[in-house]
Design a protein around this motif. Sequence first.
Motif, short mmCIF file in Angstrom:
data_model
loop_
_atom_site.label_atom_id
_atom_site.label_comp_id
_atom_site.label_asym_id
_atom_site.label_seq_id
_atom_site.Cartn_x
_atom_site.Cartn_y
_atom_site.Cartn_z
N VAL A 262 0.96 -1.18 0.11
CA VAL A 262 -0.15 -0.03 0.05
C VAL A 262 0.83 1.30 0.14
N ARG A 263 1.81 1.19 0.71
CA ARG A 263 2.77 2.28 0.57
C ARG A 263 3.46 2.57 -0.31
N GLN A 264 3.91 1.34 -1.24
CA GLN A 264 4.44 1.72 -2.90
C GLN A 264 3.36 2.10 -3.50
N GLN A 265 2.24 1.90 -3.36
CA GLN A 265 1.05 2.48 -4.24
C GLN A 265 1.07 3.75 -3.95
N ARG A 266 1.00 4.11 -2.64
CA ARG A 266 0.74 5.55 -2.28
C ARG A 266 1.82 6.23 -2.89
N ASP A 267 3.10 5.84 -2.78
CA ASP A 267 4.15 6.59 -3.24
C ASP A 267 4.17 6.91 -4.82
N VAL A 268 3.75 5.99 -5.54
CA VAL A 268 3.47 5.94 -6.89
C VAL A 268 2.38 7.06 -7.28
N LEU A 269 1.35 7.01 -6.63
CA LEU A 269 0.18 7.98 -6.48
C LEU A 269 0.72 9.38 -6.34
N LYS A 270 1.66 9.24 -5.35
CA LYS A 270 2.16 10.61 -4.96
C LYS A 270 2.93 11.37 -6.09
N ALA A 271 3.85 10.56 -6.57
CA ALA A 271 4.71 10.97 -7.61
C ALA A 271 3.92 11.36 -8.99
N THR A 272 2.86 10.44 -9.02
CA THR A 272 1.79 10.83 -10.27
C THR A 272 1.28 12.23 -10.26
N ASN A 273 0.80 12.25 -8.81
CA ASN A 273 -0.11 13.46 -8.71
C ASN A 273 0.94 14.69 -8.69
#
Length: 279
Positions: free
Chosen positions: A188-199
């Motif tokens: 979940v943290r990795q997905q959150r980091d990817v989403l954060k970078a995309t944002n």
Amino acid sequence: MAGNIAVGKSHIKDELLNQVIMLSNFVLISYGAGQIRALYIGWHIRDLIHFLCIVLLILLTIYRRRFGVRQKAIFILALYTVGGLAGVFSLGIMAGTTTIIPAAAVIFSICHSRRSTYLYILGLMAMYTVIAILFCSKIISFQYDADLLMTSYSHWFPYIINTALFCTVSCVAILNYRERTEVLIDEVRQQRDVLKATNAQLEQALSEVKTLSGLLPICASCKKIRDDQGYWNRIEAYIENHTDAHFSHGICAECQETLYGDTEWYKRKMQEQKDNKDD
């Protein structure tokens, strides 16, 4: 992301229940020792119940992949609860299956909510209390020689195996649940980091986009635009300063006719284009 988390939790519960089912086969040894004990203290309905639990546990172990999480949880809980209470009801506090009941509570907590787990524990304690009252009030009589039981290896063996089963099931379930949960949290943290970078990339892209809006004062004659400081700018210069657009100059047909219509070279060029078109 929420859907992935739910699927991950269900997968964790399924793996834990499969491990609990495999570990529960320790109870086969315990129930087997109980049947040996029956040769000394006599057979009881408890032994028939335990034998049925053994058969059902073997079937559950073989066909565990065919059942869902909820079905396996109900199945193993029923085996633990019925088998444990059967021993307690006939032998009281001297029943080795008293240790199976806490293991059932651990399994219940894996698959159910906090409130349901508390209600389950209260129900078990109420059942224990009723059995205790029945024994203490002599409504149920203890039919065995306590000294014989306490000095019998075949009676102590179920205690040892059931205690080991309780500790193993409880510890393995808790430790594995912690490990699986930590893995799920990392994902979940990795997905959150990817989403954060995309944002962040989207926000940067949006910050680089320039738009024109509002009422622009433009000269009716020369088409210059007045900026906020009161200066008049060529329309292309103003747009380039306020957007990401750039201009490439050319000349339209009407302006060509206005500017060069009276020149000989322009007339010859137009005539050539007309002749080529007719051909």
